[in-house]
Structures are given as C-alpha cells and as structure tokens.
Enzyme design. Structure first.
Site, short mmCIF file in Angstrom:
data_model
loop_
_atom_site.label_atom_id
_atom_site.label_comp_id
_atom_site.label_asym_id
_atom_site.label_seq_id
_atom_site.Cartn_x
_atom_site.Cartn_y
_atom_site.Cartn_z
CG HIS A 1 -3.84 -6.00 -8.04
ND1 HIS A 1 -2.94 -5.64 -7.07
CD2 HIS A 1 -3.40 -7.19 -8.52
CE1 HIS A 1 -2.00 -6.58 -6.96
NE2 HIS A 1 -2.27 -7.54 -7.83
CG HIS B 1 -1.28 2.41 -6.39
ND1 HIS B 1 -1.86 1.44 -7.17
CD2 HIS B 1 -1.11 1.84 -5.18
CE1 HIS B 1 -2.03 0.34 -6.46
NE2 HIS B 1 -1.58 0.56 -5.23
CE LYS C 1 -6.36 -1.55 -6.92
NZ LYS C 1 -4.98 -1.16 -6.81
CG HIS D 1 0.67 -2.31 -8.90
ND1 HIS D 1 0.06 -3.32 -9.59
CD2 HIS D 1 -0.07 -2.13 -7.78
CE1 HIS D 1 -0.99 -3.73 -8.90
NE2 HIS D 1 -1.09 -3.03 -7.81
CG HIS E 1 -1.43 0.63 -0.19
ND1 HIS E 1 -2.61 -0.07 -0.24
CD2 HIS E 1 -0.80 0.40 -1.36
CE1 HIS E 1 -2.68 -0.72 -1.40
NE2 HIS E 1 -1.60 -0.45 -2.09
CG ASP F 1 1.52 -0.72 -4.66
OD1 ASP F 1 0.68 -0.51 -3.77
OD2 ASP F 1 1.73 -1.84 -5.15
O1 DOR Z 1 2.77 -5.24 -2.66
C1 DOR Z 1 1.62 -4.87 -2.51
N1 DOR Z 1 1.15 -4.42 -1.32
N2 DOR Z 1 0.79 -4.94 -3.55
C2 DOR Z 1 -0.51 -4.67 -3.44
O2 DOR Z 1 -1.20 -4.80 -4.41
C3 DOR Z 1 -1.11 -4.32 -2.12
C4 DOR Z 1 -0.12 -3.78 -1.21
C5 DOR Z 1 -0.60 -3.73 0.23
O3 DOR Z 1 -1.70 -3.24 0.47
O4 DOR Z 1 0.13 -4.17 1.11
ZN ZN Z 2 -1.32 -1.05 -4.01
#
Ligand code: DOR
Ligand code: ZN
Length: 347
Positions: A137, A14, A100, A175, A16, A248
C-alpha cells in the site's frame, strides 16, 4: 448488434473478502467472474501468522457455493514482529502467495502495519531470496503531507529505497492512482509491477467531491485529478505486462460509509468486468482486456494462466445491476460509475 468477447477467466490480484457473515456474499460475488484472488489480510485481528491464513482460507472455502470454483491466494500481514522463517515456510509450502505491507495508519485496519521500515529489512531480504512477492500500500502516513500527494511522496521516500536495496524483490505497487506511479512502474525493472482498480479507472476527484460528497466513491488511495486517471487508462490499455487488475473491492456497510467519518472502500466485485469491458472498448482496446484481467498478473506472480474462459456479451441496452446487496448486518452499495455499460458476463 450483439457483440461477444471470450477471454481467459480473470483473476483479481487484490481483494478484500472480510469475514464471518459477509463471507458467503463476498466470496460468491467474486467467484462468479474470477478464478483466483489475492486475499487481503487486514481483518481484525490481522492475518499475521500462517495458522491464521490457513484458517481464513478454510472459512473462505466453506462459504463458497458448491456450483462455483474459486482459489483464494492467501497473504500475510507484515508487522515489525513478523519472522522471516514464518514467511519462508509459508511461501515455500504454498500456504501464502505474497506478503502485504501496510504503512501503519495508511488505511482500514492498518494500525499493526510498519512504522519503521528499517525493522523489516531481514524479511525483505528473505523474500527477495525466495521470490516471494511484496504487495505494497504505497502511501506515506505523515499527516503533514497532503492526502493527494501521499502516493508520490511514498515512491520518492520509501519505495525507491526498498527497490534500490533489494532489486530482485518482486514488488507490486497496489492500487496505483497517479501518473507519477505509472511513470515509476514503467521505469522500473521486471520485478516491479502495479495493480490498478476498476474505480480508479472510472472516476476522478471531481466525481467524488463536486456537487456533493459521494461516500461510495471514497477509497484509499483517494481518487486524483483527471490527468492521473488518464495516465492509468493509458497504462492498462498499453498491454504492458507491468499492469494488471487488482479490484481492491472493499465492502463496508452503507451506514459506515454514509457517516460523518465514512470508511474508505468501493465494492466492485459484482460488476468489475462489465465496467472494464466498457472502458476498454471506449479506448478501442478491447483486445487488451484479457492481458490486464487474466494474463499479466498470473505471469508476474509466476502462476499458471487459467485454462477456462468466460464470455462477455454486449447487449443492445444498458445492463442494470442491483444497487445494493443485503447482508445480515445491513446493506452494501455496489459501485456504480457515472456511465452505463452494455456488457454483461454470461454466467
Ligand atoms: O479504500 C480502501 N479500502 N483502501 C484500502 O487500502 C483498504 C480498503 C479496506 O480494507 O476497506
Ligand atoms: Zn485493499
């Protein structure tokens, strides 16, 4: 005394990476430690079509330094308009590895997510048929529900229904943050698993809120009481195949986090393995680290286990990481728990 630990190269289930100027930083920070990652699709606009996923993957690969290797496993962002044929084609051709599901409004860039769960039934049916994993999520978005209860209420009012309707659907509860989620995942069949983040294993809500608000500890789902962190710890060191690492890691510029309405997300890609080695050693469970970081996730996703290894070395004194990373748009703070680690990945 120097200690060494050699483990199969980890994957991040997971992650970003964001886009544009940030890619050359985020991609290479992850590629130093991880072989593969499930790439989150919550860009602006979100990755809702196969063509978007293909193009995003190209941009990621273009940002990768030539001396590193990294395999981004792409996902589609589920909306109420997503076509089952798109998911089927994408999964069977290998363009995507998962879909997702964001409840609309649950977190960063989730506005195009799902409001009415009835509408996604045809997609879930197709995914169950073809074996495509669903990353969820797991928080309700009803503002009347206390933010600390949103995961638990999601399990009881949404997730359990989905799993009863589609018991063969592979579901990853992303998460997780509560003992309730740990218990629910343990009690589920072999098609239910969970990712756990580095930050949710490291901090509790006192760390976030006591003695001042620490915006770099703010993430979603928000960190909970210590009993919940301890339940997460117990789950990951148990070696159960149902729990694996999904960092995450979610970078936001410091000026967006240190604000009167700060963004959610902790940037942990840089030092996740070092922090985890410290935590697992403290739990006398260093022998379970590899299962959590490198084996369980690959098995659940039906992917090969990586063939190469990485080495972690325990130094005689705490390892210092840079506090921030510079980007063309400003600085990003690297997650720093309240403890120090002596472990370091050998690059
Ligand atoms: O803390 C987080 N940041 N939780 C999420 O689900 C998304 C992520 C984000 O994309 O910034
Ligand atoms: Zn995330």
């Amino acid at each position: 005394m120097t200690k060494e630990l050699v483990i199969v190269r980890p994957d991040d289930w997971h992650l970003h990476l964001r886009d544009k100027d940030l890619l050359p930083i985020t991609v290479n920070e992850s590629a130093k430690s991880f072989a593969r990652a499930i790439i989150m699709p919550n860009l602006i606009p979100p990755i809702t079509k196969l063509i978007d996923a293909k193009n995003y993957k190209k941009r990621i690969m273009n940002a990768l330094k030539p001396n590193l290797s990294f395999n981004p496993l792409m996902t589609l962002y589920l909306t109420e308009e997503t076509e089952p044929t798109e998911v089927k084609e994408g999964f069977l051709s290998g363009v995507i590895s998962a879909v997702k599901l964001y409840p609309a409004g649950a977190t960063t860039n989730s506005q195009s997510g799902v409001r009415n769960f009835e509408k996604i039934k045809p997609i879930l049916e197709t995914m169950a048929e073809i074996g495509c994993p669903l990353c969820i999520h797991g928080e309700v978005t009803d503002t009347k529900i206390d933010i600390f209860d949103r995961e638990k209420v999601f399990i009881n009012t949404v997730l359990d229904k989905i799993r009863t309707d589609y018991p063969t659907l592979k579901v990853i509860m992303e998460h997780i943050t509560t003992k309730d989620a740990v218990d629910y995942v343990f009690s589920g069949n072999e098609n239910l698993a969970a990712t756990v983040t580095t930050h949710h294993l490291s901090i509790n809500r006192n760390d976030l809120l006591s003695g001042g608000i620490r915006p770099h500890f703010y993430c979603l789902p928000v960190v909970k009481r210590e009993i919940h962190r301890l339940a997460l710890l117990e789950a990951v060191v148990s070696g159960s195949p149902k729990f694996f690492l999904g960092t995450d890691s979610a970078p936001h510029l410091d000026h967006d986090k240190e604000s009167s309405c700060g963004c959610a997300g902790c940037f942990t890609a840089t030092n996740t393995l070092e922090i985890l080695a410290h935590i697992f050693e403290e739990q006398k469970a260093l022998d379970k680290l590899e299962l959590f970081t490198s084996i369980n996730g690959a098995k659940f996703y039906g992917k090969k286990i990586n063939s190469d290894k990485i080495k972690l070395i325990k130094k005689n004194k705490p390892v210092r990481f840079p506090e921030k990373i510079s980007t063309p748009n400003g600085e990003i703070t690297i997650f720093k728990p309240k403890f120090e680690t002596k472990w370091q990945v050998q690059v």
